[in-house]
Write a protein that holds these residues in place. Sequence first.
Motif, short mmCIF file in Angstrom:
data_model
loop_
_atom_site.label_atom_id
_atom_site.label_comp_id
_atom_site.label_asym_id
_atom_site.label_seq_id
_atom_site.Cartn_x
_atom_site.Cartn_y
_atom_site.Cartn_z
N HIS A 110 0.82 -1.22 0.00
CA HIS A 110 0.00 0.00 0.00
C HIS A 110 0.86 1.28 0.00
N HIS A 114 1.21 4.56 -2.56
CA HIS A 114 1.18 6.03 -2.34
C HIS A 114 2.38 6.70 -3.03
N SER A 175 -0.71 9.66 5.97
CA SER A 175 -2.07 9.14 5.80
C SER A 175 -2.68 8.86 7.17
N ASP A 349 -6.69 7.28 -0.53
CA ASP A 349 -6.60 5.91 -1.04
C ASP A 349 -7.35 5.75 -2.35
ZN ZN Z 1 -3.36 5.05 2.30
#
Ligand code: ZN
Length: 381
Positions: A110, A114, A175, A349
């Motif tokens: 993940h 980003h 985040s 996201d």
């Molecule tokens: Zn994220």
Amino acid sequence: MSILAIETSCDDTCAAVLEQDGTIRSNVISSQEQHSRFGGVVPEIASRHHLELIDAVVDEALRRAESGLDEVELVAATQGPGLIGALLVGLSSAKAIAAARELPFAAVDHLQGHVAANFVRGSAGGDGSAGGDGSAGGDAGAGGNGGAGTGAAAVDGAADGPEPFEPPFVCLIASGGHTLLARVTGRDGFEVLGSTLDDAAGEAFDKGARMLGLGFPGGPALERLAAGGDPESFSFPGSPGERRGGRSPSRAAFAAGLDFSFAGVKTALLYRLRELSEAEREQRAGDLAASYQAAIVESLMSRTERALRQSASDRLAVGGGVAANGELRRRLGELDVEVHVPERSLCTDNAAMIASAARFTERLEYPHYLDLDAYASGERP
Ligand code: ZN
Ligand code: KG4
């Protein structure tokens, strides 16, 4: 030929179609509203809603891309870190789609996603500018009706717009789950320079917003409230005045080097609220929000500037939901280095960033991905 990617690491059900050159064909995001009354994401509810939404969101991404599965050459999904039940819905769905067509598969980290939001080409339909316009929200397509009963915000790609930002650069990811500074020397990875010792920056926004009686997720709501306030009216750990003055008892809230700490600013807001009467809290809510936001942004900026100096780098990229914050974008726009800020819909996201990272991730041929498992945190297995 294109890449179909799915992202379900938290509460957004996302699917996207991306060309190999990084052009976004579609980027569908369905945000789950039902968590707001709990003041945070409830993992079990998130997983169930991903299950309900995933087919419609994938269909919508293909429809918007005017693409069928015949044109898909690679399927990708977020493998971790995130909520394990939520991740498993997206990972399993993506594996099933790939297996049905015996397509290759890429399991994406993940955070690498980003970073890779900076490698897409053209526009996803958002604002795209470094420095931003200082306003909260403003995502193109946000709140739009993605059709197929998903209530998704569907952001269609356009080939014009920014070129991919090429490494090497320093990258700030902020985040709801992570805050880190990384050195990015290639498109397939990054090296962590510093990270948070306690809360993530987005978490600090969310918790502060909750204390101020705002909904979840708190970042955008706190930013809107802060727009009417004076950022210098209250002094919090990390706020600009504190850094200059240097006589604050809360300087200890600063972590040494390139690590972040947001626990101090959160506690300081709690104490400040306790000192005020209910009427004062209401009257000064904008000032409190503006000062709190300024402290978080200053904390992010001071370490980012230090990381640039220490790495002797004059290139900076950002990512993560907090990079949608107008005040942070304004401050980034003032730096005298080359700054690449993905548009807001690529900071929060989304699956386009996962598809982007998938291009530079190991491809597993069918059936070697069928036993892949998700991971909640830490290193990939
Ligand atoms: Zn994220
Ligand atoms: O990257 P992201 O969408 O999901 C995670 O991987 O966590 O980030 C979500 C976080 C939330 O904490 C949210 O409050 C924060 O990003 N956020 C913002 C803004 N928009 C989203 N924080 C400050 N200002 C914003 N405009």
